[in-house]
Design a protein around this motif. Sequence first.
Motif, PDB file in Angstrom:
ATOM      1  N   GLY A   1      -1.928  -3.541  -8.402  1.00  0.00           N
ATOM      2  CA  GLY A   1      -2.230  -2.463  -7.053  1.00  0.00           C
ATOM      3  C   GLY A   1      -2.671  -2.303  -6.329  1.00  0.00           C
ATOM      4  O   GLY A   1      -3.442  -2.448  -6.190  1.00  0.00           O
ATOM      5  N   ILE A   2      -2.313  -1.669  -5.144  1.00  0.00           N
ATOM      6  CA  ILE A   2      -2.679  -0.647  -3.615  1.00  0.00           C
ATOM      7  C   ILE A   2      -2.367   0.326  -3.508  1.00  0.00           C
ATOM      8  O   ILE A   2      -1.337   0.507  -3.366  1.00  0.00           O
ATOM      9  CB  ILE A   2      -2.952  -1.652  -2.433  1.00  0.00           C
ATOM     10  CG1 ILE A   2      -3.448  -3.608  -2.835  1.00  0.00           C
ATOM     11  CG2 ILE A   2      -4.290  -1.547  -1.252  1.00  0.00           C
ATOM     12  CD1 ILE A   2      -3.400  -4.221  -2.045  1.00  0.00           C
ATOM     13  N   PHE A   3      -3.573   1.128  -3.362  1.00  0.00           N
ATOM     14  CA  PHE A   3      -2.828   2.279  -2.688  1.00  0.00           C
ATOM     15  C   PHE A   3      -3.990   3.212  -1.847  1.00  0.00           C
ATOM     16  O   PHE A   3      -5.917   2.532  -2.302  1.00  0.00           O
ATOM     17  CB  PHE A   3      -2.434   3.298  -3.908  1.00  0.00           C
ATOM     18  CG  PHE A   3      -4.021   3.644  -4.811  1.00  0.00           C
ATOM     19  CD1 PHE A   3      -4.991   4.250  -4.499  1.00  0.00           C
ATOM     20  CD2 PHE A   3      -4.202   3.147  -5.934  1.00  0.00           C
ATOM     21  CE1 PHE A   3      -5.960   4.851  -5.835  1.00  0.00           C
ATOM     22  CE2 PHE A   3      -4.974   3.242  -6.989  1.00  0.00           C
ATOM     23  CZ  PHE A   3      -5.239   4.115  -6.678  1.00  0.00           C
TER      24      PHE A   3
ATOM     25  N   VAL B   1       1.008  -1.283  -0.028  1.00  0.00           N
ATOM     26  CA  VAL B   1       0.081  -0.480   0.166  1.00  0.00           C
ATOM     27  C   VAL B   1       0.632   1.449   0.280  1.00  0.00           C
ATOM     28  O   VAL B   1       1.869   1.195   0.729  1.00  0.00           O
ATOM     29  CB  VAL B   1      -0.851  -0.236   0.842  1.00  0.00           C
ATOM     30  CG1 VAL B   1      -1.325   0.991   1.340  1.00  0.00           C
ATOM     31  CG2 VAL B   1      -2.382  -1.334   1.270  1.00  0.00           C
ATOM     32  N   ASN B   2       0.453   1.775  -1.129  1.00  0.00           N
ATOM     33  CA  ASN B   2       1.679   3.305  -1.024  1.00  0.00           C
ATOM     34  C   ASN B   2       2.828   2.801  -1.216  1.00  0.00           C
ATOM     35  O   ASN B   2       3.269   3.616  -1.571  1.00  0.00           O
ATOM     36  CB  ASN B   2       1.002   4.462  -0.018  1.00  0.00           C
ATOM     37  CG  ASN B   2      -0.569   4.973  -0.061  1.00  0.00           C
ATOM     38  OD1 ASN B   2      -0.977   4.314  -1.185  1.00  0.00           O
ATOM     39  ND2 ASN B   2      -0.895   5.888   0.889  1.00  0.00           N
TER      40      ASN B   2
ATOM     41  N   TYR C   1      -4.668   6.906   5.404  1.00  0.00           N
ATOM     42  CA  TYR C   1      -5.162   5.271   5.837  1.00  0.00           C
ATOM     43  C   TYR C   1      -5.369   4.069   6.599  1.00  0.00           C
ATOM     44  O   TYR C   1      -4.351   3.413   6.432  1.00  0.00           O
ATOM     45  CB  TYR C   1      -6.195   4.698   4.480  1.00  0.00           C
ATOM     46  CG  TYR C   1      -7.577   4.066   4.696  1.00  0.00           C
ATOM     47  CD1 TYR C   1      -8.491   4.075   4.516  1.00  0.00           C
ATOM     48  CD2 TYR C   1      -7.036   2.273   4.619  1.00  0.00           C
ATOM     49  CE1 TYR C   1      -9.383   3.710   4.080  1.00  0.00           C
ATOM     50  CE2 TYR C   1      -7.486   1.574   4.372  1.00  0.00           C
ATOM     51  CZ  TYR C   1      -9.348   1.582   4.809  1.00  0.00           C
ATOM     52  OH  TYR C   1      -9.751   1.257   4.750  1.00  0.00           O
ATOM     53  N   PRO C   2      -5.656   3.745   8.093  1.00  0.00           N
ATOM     54  CA  PRO C   2      -7.067   3.897   7.999  1.00  0.00           C
ATOM     55  C   PRO C   2      -7.123   4.980   9.364  1.00  0.00           C
ATOM     56  O   PRO C   2      -8.700   5.687   9.830  1.00  0.00           O
ATOM     57  CB  PRO C   2      -7.496   2.948   8.673  1.00  0.00           C
ATOM     58  CG  PRO C   2      -6.597   1.912   9.341  1.00  0.00           C
ATOM     59  CD  PRO C   2      -5.315   2.528   8.338  1.00  0.00           C
TER      60      PRO C   2
ATOM     61  N   ALA D   1     -11.887  15.851   8.611  1.00  0.00           N
ATOM     62  CA  ALA D   1     -11.405  15.370   7.726  1.00  0.00           C
ATOM     63  C   ALA D   1     -11.738  13.704   8.252  1.00  0.00           C
ATOM     64  O   ALA D   1     -12.143  13.297   9.325  1.00  0.00           O
ATOM     65  CB  ALA D   1      -9.979  15.339   8.609  1.00  0.00           C
ATOM     66  N   PHE D   2     -11.689  13.277   7.169  1.00  0.00           N
ATOM     67  CA  PHE D   2     -12.371  11.411   7.250  1.00  0.00           C
ATOM     68  C   PHE D   2     -11.686  10.367   7.606  1.00  0.00           C
ATOM     69  O   PHE D   2     -10.354  10.152   7.057  1.00  0.00           O
ATOM     70  CB  PHE D   2     -13.739  10.975   6.630  1.00  0.00           C
ATOM     71  CG  PHE D   2     -15.282  11.996   6.596  1.00  0.00           C
ATOM     72  CD1 PHE D   2     -16.499  11.747   7.309  1.00  0.00           C
ATOM     73  CD2 PHE D   2     -15.020  12.960   7.202  1.00  0.00           C
ATOM     74  CE1 PHE D   2     -17.184  11.932   7.325  1.00  0.00           C
ATOM     75  CE2 PHE D   2     -16.277  13.918   7.079  1.00  0.00           C
ATOM     76  CZ  PHE D   2     -17.469  13.136   7.485  1.00  0.00           C
ATOM     77  N   THR D   3     -12.209   9.428   6.932  1.00  0.00           N
ATOM     78  CA  THR D   3     -11.376   8.053   7.325  1.00  0.00           C
ATOM     79  C   THR D   3     -10.635   8.271   5.719  1.00  0.00           C
ATOM     80  O   THR D   3      -9.180   7.297   5.478  1.00  0.00           O
ATOM     81  CB  THR D   3     -11.576   6.720   7.400  1.00  0.00           C
ATOM     82  OG1 THR D   3     -12.396   6.779   8.429  1.00  0.00           O
ATOM     83  CG2 THR D   3     -11.215   5.406   7.056  1.00  0.00           C
ATOM     84  N   GLY D   4     -10.952   8.802   4.596  1.00  0.00           N
ATOM     85  CA  GLY D   4     -10.342   8.265   3.189  1.00  0.00           C
ATOM     86  C   GLY D   4     -11.041   7.378   2.681  1.00  0.00           C
ATOM     87  O   GLY D   4     -11.871   6.452   2.547  1.00  0.00           O
ATOM     88  N   PHE D   5     -10.193   6.734   1.864  1.00  0.00           N
ATOM     89  CA  PHE D   5     -10.429   5.508   0.846  1.00  0.00           C
ATOM     90  C   PHE D   5      -8.696   4.394   1.048  1.00  0.00           C
ATOM     91  O   PHE D   5      -8.354   4.760   0.943  1.00  0.00           O
ATOM     92  CB  PHE D   5     -10.503   6.049  -0.712  1.00  0.00           C
ATOM     93  CG  PHE D   5      -9.543   6.898  -1.341  1.00  0.00           C
ATOM     94  CD1 PHE D   5      -8.791   5.936  -2.005  1.00  0.00           C
ATOM     95  CD2 PHE D   5      -9.469   7.886  -1.020  1.00  0.00           C
ATOM     96  CE1 PHE D   5      -7.163   6.635  -2.588  1.00  0.00           C
ATOM     97  CE2 PHE D   5      -8.209   8.879  -2.171  1.00  0.00           C
ATOM     98  CZ  PHE D   5      -7.510   7.765  -3.077  1.00  0.00           C
ATOM     99  N   SER D   6      -9.961   3.608   0.541  1.00  0.00           N
ATOM    100  CA  SER D   6      -8.850   2.137  -0.223  1.00  0.00           C
ATOM    101  C   SER D   6      -9.096   1.574  -1.721  1.00  0.00           C
ATOM    102  O   SER D   6     -10.041   1.995  -1.448  1.00  0.00           O
ATOM    103  CB  SER D   6      -8.858   1.352   0.926  1.00  0.00           C
ATOM    104  OG  SER D   6      -7.844  -0.425   0.262  1.00  0.00           O
TER     105      SER D   6
END
Length: 263
Positions: free
Chosen positions: A157-159, A84-85, A164-165, A251-256
């Motif tokens: 891939g993953i980002f 991730v990232n 996050y989280p 600001a919130f959790t965001g995304f995966s």
Amino acid sequence: MKFVFVLAIFIVCAAAVTIHQVKNTRQCKAEDGICKQTCAVDEDDTGPCCRNSYRCCHPSTCNDSLQYAQCKAKHGESKPVCNVNEQDTGIGPFCNGNRCCEPPTCNTKVDCNCKSPGFRCPLINEYLDIAGNCSGSNTCCKPCCLTCGGTFNGPEGIFTSTHYPSKYCYNQICRYTIKVEEGSKVMLNFTFFDLEYNMWGTFTDTVQVYDGEISTDTLMATLDGGPFEGLEFNSTSNKMIIVFKSDDTAAFTGFSAIYKTLK
């Protein structure tokens, strides 16, 4: 008499088979090969030898020592898929099919700036770390990454949004560029999504998905709000960009998200 004749034929045939096996072994060795039950991942399997369960294994003709040196210079690591990232540097694939993955430029392994309950992390320069180690019910605040987004050249891939989280940072514009093999397409799936949504029904943080590699290409969607999961997009080319924008109100959790190559 018949028994003796049959036995003689058997001995001759067995000898012929043995000679054939030894000949194959010698051929393998003469070509700098080694007979093994299973060839290693960095060896070329050139066929059976010795007996049917053995293979003739040769040193690989693929030489990627230069690519490994380039990867090491970027403090990268060879992996089948970047974490991730992590940045897919575009170096590779190596002989074993791995990619060169460069670690994130932002170091999040820093101590918490612990604050009393009810205090939120300051705007602009800190974010709330949900895994932080503060005593009691104190809040853990950590410095925001000054860089975000990334470029991904691997087949999959993953980002995620920054941190996050934990909650993402304020006032950021993050660009994620995906480029897979020429002639292929990109499948993008948001495995989790939750951005700011205020009580008046207007969205203030957004994710935009573009079918291409520049923002003037086709806009496939503008996403906000949540939480939801499993939303999927397919490109018409081998490129896709995702642009995440946050403001300074909440600001919130965001995304995966994950992506894969479609042939």
